[in-house]
Write a protein that holds these residues in place. Structure first.
Motif, PDB file in Angstrom:
ATOM      1  N   GLY A 214       3.691 -74.425 -31.169  1.00 15.95           N
ATOM      2  CA  GLY A 214       2.511 -74.012 -30.427  1.00 15.95           C
ATOM      3  C   GLY A 214       1.923 -72.724 -30.973  1.00 15.95           C
ATOM      4  N   TYR A 215       0.573 -72.610 -30.901  1.00 12.75           N
ATOM      5  CA  TYR A 215      -0.074 -71.418 -31.476  1.00 12.75           C
ATOM      6  C   TYR A 215      -0.090 -70.239 -30.515  1.00 12.75           C
ATOM      7  N   ASN A 216       0.231 -70.530 -29.256  1.00  6.90           N
ATOM      8  CA  ASN A 216       0.283 -69.439 -28.280  1.00  6.90           C
ATOM      9  C   ASN A 216       1.270 -69.820 -27.198  1.00  6.90           C
ATOM     10  N   TRP A 217       2.025 -68.829 -26.714  1.00  3.16           N
ATOM     11  CA  TRP A 217       2.943 -69.081 -25.599  1.00  3.16           C
ATOM     12  C   TRP A 217       2.385 -68.461 -24.329  1.00  3.16           C
ATOM     13  N   GLU A 218       2.354 -69.268 -23.271  1.00  6.31           N
ATOM     14  CA  GLU A 218       1.877 -68.822 -21.966  1.00  6.31           C
ATOM     15  C   GLU A 218       3.048 -68.849 -20.985  1.00  6.31           C
ATOM     16  N   CYS A 219       2.865 -68.179 -19.881  1.00  8.29           N
ATOM     17  CA  CYS A 219       3.795 -68.261 -18.749  1.00  8.29           C
ATOM     18  C   CYS A 219       5.272 -68.229 -19.135  1.00  8.29           C
ATOM     19  N   PRO A 220       5.708 -67.181 -19.846  1.00  9.68           N
ATOM     20  CA  PRO A 220       7.136 -67.115 -20.165  1.00  9.68           C
ATOM     21  C   PRO A 220       7.966 -66.845 -18.905  1.00  9.68           C
ATOM     22  N   ASP A 221       9.200 -67.278 -18.927  1.00 10.85           N
ATOM     23  CA  ASP A 221      10.127 -66.999 -17.827  1.00 10.85           C
ATOM     24  C   ASP A 221      11.488 -66.772 -18.460  1.00 10.85           C
ATOM     25  N   LEU A 222      12.153 -65.693 -18.054  1.00 11.28           N
ATOM     26  CA  LEU A 222      13.431 -65.330 -18.663  1.00 11.28           C
ATOM     27  C   LEU A 222      14.430 -65.063 -17.556  1.00 11.28           C
ATOM     28  N   PHE A 223      15.598 -65.678 -17.638  1.00  9.30           N
ATOM     29  CA  PHE A 223      16.628 -65.439 -16.612  1.00  9.30           C
ATOM     30  C   PHE A 223      17.989 -65.770 -17.194  1.00  9.30           C
ATOM     31  N   GLU A 224      19.020 -65.392 -16.438  1.00 10.50           N
ATOM     32  CA  GLU A 224      20.376 -65.751 -16.857  1.00 10.50           C
ATOM     33  C   GLU A 224      20.905 -66.844 -15.951  1.00 10.50           C
ATOM     34  N   LEU A 225      21.615 -67.770 -16.545  1.00 15.49           N
ATOM     35  CA  LEU A 225      22.192 -68.855 -15.766  1.00 15.49           C
ATOM     36  C   LEU A 225      23.631 -69.013 -16.253  1.00 15.49           C
ATOM     37  N   ASP A 226      24.570 -68.733 -15.360  1.00 14.46           N
ATOM     38  CA  ASP A 226      25.995 -68.796 -15.708  1.00 14.46           C
ATOM     39  C   ASP A 226      26.286 -68.078 -17.029  1.00 14.46           C
ATOM     40  N   GLY A 227      25.808 -66.862 -17.120  1.00 14.07           N
ATOM     41  CA  GLY A 227      26.184 -66.023 -18.254  1.00 14.07           C
ATOM     42  C   GLY A 227      25.411 -66.234 -19.549  1.00 14.07           C
ATOM     43  N   LYS A 228      24.473 -67.163 -19.545  1.00 11.61           N
ATOM     44  CA  LYS A 228      23.673 -67.385 -20.751  1.00 11.61           C
ATOM     45  C   LYS A 228      22.211 -67.058 -20.458  1.00 11.61           C
ATOM     46  N   GLY A 229      21.499 -66.626 -21.481  1.00 13.29           N
ATOM     47  CA  GLY A 229      20.075 -66.382 -21.306  1.00 13.29           C
ATOM     48  C   GLY A 229      19.299 -67.694 -21.408  1.00 13.29           C
ATOM     49  N   VAL A 230      18.249 -67.800 -20.594  1.00 11.47           N
ATOM     50  CA  VAL A 230      17.366 -68.964 -20.682  1.00 11.47           C
ATOM     51  C   VAL A 230      15.932 -68.455 -20.791  1.00 11.47           C
ATOM     52  N   LEU A 231      15.222 -68.952 -21.767  1.00  5.24           N
ATOM     53  CA  LEU A 231      13.807 -68.609 -21.924  1.00  5.24           C
ATOM     54  C   LEU A 231      12.999 -69.893 -21.826  1.00  5.24           C
ATOM     55  N   GLY A 263      16.055 -55.823 -26.349  1.00  6.03           N
ATOM     56  CA  GLY A 263      14.908 -56.715 -26.215  1.00  6.03           C
ATOM     57  C   GLY A 263      14.948 -57.842 -27.227  1.00  6.03           C
ATOM     58  N   VAL A 264      16.133 -58.376 -27.431  1.00  6.04           N
ATOM     59  CA  VAL A 264      16.275 -59.453 -28.419  1.00  6.04           C
ATOM     60  C   VAL A 264      16.884 -60.685 -27.755  1.00  6.04           C
ATOM     61  N   PHE A 265      16.277 -61.810 -27.996  1.00  2.96           N
ATOM     62  CA  PHE A 265      16.806 -63.076 -27.508  1.00  2.96           C
ATOM     63  C   PHE A 265      16.992 -63.976 -28.714  1.00  2.96           C
ATOM     64  N   GLN A 266      18.261 -64.324 -29.006  1.00  4.54           N
ATOM     65  CA  GLN A 266      18.529 -65.214 -30.141  1.00  4.54           C
ATOM     66  C   GLN A 266      18.259 -66.641 -29.696  1.00  4.54           C
ATOM     67  N   LEU A 267      17.208 -67.233 -30.213  1.00  2.00           N
ATOM     68  CA  LEU A 267      16.822 -68.566 -29.756  1.00  2.00           C
ATOM     69  C   LEU A 267      17.796 -69.625 -30.245  1.00  2.00           C
ATOM     70  N   GLY A 268      18.280 -70.434 -29.305  1.00  2.00           N
ATOM     71  CA  GLY A 268      19.014 -71.634 -29.697  1.00  2.00           C
ATOM     72  C   GLY A 268      18.024 -72.761 -29.921  1.00  2.00           C
ATOM     73  N   ASP A 269      18.494 -74.002 -29.837  1.00  2.00           N
ATOM     74  CA  ASP A 269      17.581 -75.139 -30.034  1.00  2.00           C
ATOM     75  C   ASP A 269      16.539 -75.186 -28.933  1.00  2.00           C
ATOM     76  N   CYS A 270      15.439 -75.846 -29.251  1.00  2.00           N
ATOM     77  CA  CYS A 270      14.351 -75.940 -28.286  1.00  2.00           C
ATOM     78  C   CYS A 270      14.318 -77.342 -27.675  1.00  2.00           C
ATOM     79  N   HIS A 271      14.206 -77.412 -26.360  1.00  4.52           N
ATOM     80  CA  HIS A 271      14.167 -78.701 -25.655  1.00  4.52           C
ATOM     81  C   HIS A 271      12.997 -78.733 -24.684  1.00  4.52           C
ATOM     82  N   ALA A 272      12.577 -79.949 -24.355  1.00  6.61           N
ATOM     83  CA  ALA A 272      11.528 -80.090 -23.340  1.00  6.61           C
ATOM     84  C   ALA A 272      12.144 -79.862 -21.958  1.00  6.61           C
ATOM     85  N   VAL A 273      11.358 -79.275 -21.062  1.00  7.96           N
ATOM     86  CA  VAL A 273      11.812 -79.147 -19.672  1.00  7.96           C
ATOM     87  C   VAL A 273      11.628 -80.490 -18.955  1.00  7.96           C
TER      88      VAL A 273
END
Ligand code: FRU
Length: 484
Positions: A214-231, A263-273
Motif C-alpha cells: 500500500g502507498y499509504n497506511w491509515e488508522c494504525p493500531d498498536l497493542f500487546e497481546l500475550d507478550g507480543k506486539g501487534v500492529l 520506537g521500533v517494531f520488528q515486523l513479522g509476516d503480514c496477514h489479512a485481518v
C-alpha cells in the motif's frame, strides 16, 4: 447556531426520511446520512463508547463530524449528541479519525484536523488535536490545538498524509501511532509520546511497509497481546497476492517485537485481518474484562454502496465487535459473547446427511447460524443464505483447493464477486458461525481462525436458507437463532 447544534437539528428533522429496508438490526449505523471509520472506541465509566466518522447531511462522505453512540453490552447502542464538528481553523475541513483515552476521570479524544490548502480539496495538510469531556457526552476542544503540528513531522514522512492517532499509555508515557507514508509509495507508522497528552515529542518511524503493502497506511493500531506486539494498519491500494488482498484497500496485521522506548517494531509476516469484501479502518480497545476488542467499518472505499441511492438516505455500518485472541503467530477473531443474549427462536438439526441441496424449514432476515460439517466424501459443501427465487449468497468449502469461498454474484443489488481463502479442515470437519443481518454477512471459520465479512443487498423476499453438498457429507450440528 453552532455547527454541532446545526447537525443535530438536521438529523432530528430528517430521520423520518430514512428508508428502513436495509437498516441493520444488530449492527451500529449512523442515525442519518453517512458514516465511515470507528473512532474513540473505549470503555469509560463502565459503558462502551464508540464514535465514528460522520457526515450527517447526506449519504455521502463530506466534511467529517464525529458521531457518538454508547452501549452497555456492545450490541445495543444509543445515540449520544454528536461529539465534534469541523468548526475551528485547525479542523475546518474535517474532524478526521482518532481515538480516546481516560485520564484523571476525563475522557480525552485525540483526532486529526484536516485542512485544505488548495481550492478543490486535492491538496491538504493534517494536524493532531485534543478534545475532552467530564461526562463522556459533551466535548470541548483544547484551546491550544493543534497538539501535534506540521512542524513535528519528521523528514522522510509525508507532509500531507499525517492522520488517525491511536492513543495508549505505557509506563509514564502516553503514546500515539499515526498513519503516514514516506512520500515514495510506502506506508509507514509514526510514533510520538507525551507525559500529559498536550505536549508531544516525536520518537521514531515505528514501522514501514514495502511497495507491495500500500502507498499509504491509515488508522494504525498498536497493542500487546500475550507478550507480543501487534500492529494493525489499513493499507491503501495494497497489491493482491493470489487470493489475498483483492479489495481496493486492505487491513493487515503484523505480530512482532516491540521496543517502545526506541520506537521500533520488528515486523513479522503480514496477514489479512478479514478475508471478505467489506472491512476497513478497524480500531481496538482493551476493556475491563481484559478483552482486546476490535470493530471495523463494514464497507470499502471505491465500491458502490446501494443505500446511497433510492432514497435510503444512509450509508455505512460497523461490524459486529469481535474479540482478538493470539494463537501463536496468528490472530483469531471471535464474535463477542454478548451476542448470545440476543438469540431467539432456536432451530436445530443434528447428524443429518446431505447430498445435493436441502432447504431448512425456517426463514429469517437477521440471524446467527452455527454449523459443523463433517466433510465425508464431499468435494464441495456449504450453506446458502438470503436465498430467494433468483437470489442467493453462497458460503462454500472446496475440498480440492482447501478454500472457503464467499460468493455474492447473486446476492441482490449490491456489488458482486467472490473472495476465497485457504483453510484446512480439522479432523475432516469445518465449523462455521455466520451472522446475517439485513444487508450484511459475517463468517467466522473454525473458531475464528479466519473471518470473511461482506455487505449484500437482497430483496425482501429472499429469506430462505439451504445447505448443500456435491457428494455425501454430514452436518453434525446446525443451530440457528434469530437475533433480535
Ligand atoms: C480511513 C480514512 C482515515 C481518515 C478518515 C476520513 O477510512 O481515510 O484515514 O481519517 O477515513 O474520513
Amino acid at each position: 447556531m453552532n455547527k454541532l447544534d446545526e447537525a443535530e437539528k438536521y438529523i432530528k428533522a430528517n430521520k423520518e426520511r430514512l428508508n428502513k429496508q436495509y437498516r441493520l438490526e444488530y449492527h451500529l449505523m449512523g442515525e442519518y446520512g453517512w458514516i465511515n471509520d470507528p473512532n474513540g472506541f473505549i470503555q469509560y465509566k463502565g459503558k462502551y463508547h464508540l464514535f465514528y466518522q460522520h457526515y450527517p447531511f447526506d449519504a455521502v462522505w463530506g466534511p467529517m463530524h464525529w458521531g457518538h453512540a454508547i452501549s452497555e453490552d456492545l450490541i445495543k447502542w444509543h445515540y449520544a449528541p454528536l461529539a465534534l464538528a469541523p468548526d475551528e481553523e485547525y479542523d475546518k475541513d474535517g474532524c478526521f479519525s482518532g481515538s480516546a483515552i481516560e485520564k484523571d476521570d476525563k475522557l480525552y479524544l485525540v483526532y486529526t484536523g484536516n485542512i485544505h490548502t488548495g481550492a478543490d480539496g486535492g491538496e491538504y495538510k493534517q494536524v493532531q488535536n485534543l478534545a475532552y469531556s467530564e461526562d463522556g457526552v459533551h466535548f470541548k476542544k483544547y484551546d491550544k490545538n493543534p497538539v501535534i503540528g506540521q512542524e513535528q513531522i519528521p523528514e522522510r514522512a509525508s507532509k500531507r498524509d499525517f492522520r488517525d492517532p491511536k492513543v495508549f499509555k505505557k509506563g509514564q508515557y502516553y503514546y500515539v501511532v499515526l498513519g503516514s507514508n514516506d512520500g515514495m509509495g510506502n506506508g509507514q507508522v509514526l510514533l510520538y509520546r507525551s507525559l500529559d497528552l498536550k505536549q508531544w515529542e516525536f520518537v521514531n518511524i515505528l514501522a514501514k511497509g514495502d511497495e507491495t503493502m500500500g502507498y499509504n497506511w491509515e488508522c494504525p493500531d498498536l497493542f500487546e497481546l500475550d507478550g507480543k506486539g501487534v500492529l494493525i494498519v489499513s493499507a491503501q491500494h495494497m497489491k493482491a497476492r493470489g487470493n489475498d488482498f483483492n479489495n481496493p484497500n486492505s487491513v493487515i496485521y503484523f505480530i512482532g517485537d516491540l521496543d517502545i522506548e526506541k520506537g521500533v517494531f520488528q515486523l513479522g509476516d503480514c496477514h489479512a485481518v478479514d478475508y471478505g469484501f467489506d472491512f476497513y479502518a478497524p480500531q481496538t480497545t482493551l476493556d475491563k474484562l481484559g478483552r482486546r476488542l476490535i470493530v471495523a467499518w463494514m464497507d470499502m472505499w471505491e465500491m458502490p454502496m446501494p443505500t446511497q441511492e433510492r432514497g435510503h438516505n444512509w450509508a455505512g455500518a460497523m461490524t459486529l465487535p469481535r474479540e482478538i485472541v493470539r494463537v501463536g503467530d496468528r490472530l483469531y477473531f471471535k464474535p463477542i459473547e454478548e451476542i448470545k443474549n440476543y438469540r431467539k427462536n432456536h432451530y436445530h438439526l443434528r447428524n443429518i446427511k446431505i447430498n445435493g441441496e436441502k432447504y431448512l424449514d425456517t426463514i429469517s432476515e437477521c440471524y446467527e447460524l452455527e454449523i459443523e460439517f463433517d466433510a465425508g466424501e464431499a468435494r464441495e459443501f456449504g450453506v446458502k443464505v438470503r436465498k430467494g427465487k433468483e437470489e442467493e449468497t453462497i458460503l462454500c468449502y472446496s475440498r480440492d483447493e482447501s478454500l472457503f469461498i464467499f460468493n455474492r454474484d447473486k446476492s441482490g443489488i449490491g456489488p458482486k464477486g467472490e473472495r476465497k481463502t485457504n483453510i484446512a479442515l480439522k479432523n475432516n470437519k469445518l465449523k462455521l458461525r455466520i451472522f446475517v443481518d439485513r444487508c450484511s454477512v459475517e463468517v467466522f471459520i473454525n473458531d475464528g481462525e479466519k473471518t470473511m465479512t461482506g455487505r449484500i443487498y437482497p430483496g425482501k423476499e429472499s429469506l430462505n436458507i439451504s445447505v448443500f453438498s456435491k457428494g455425501e457429507c454430514s452436518i453434525t450440528r446446525l443451530d440457528k437463532w434469530d437475533i433480535a
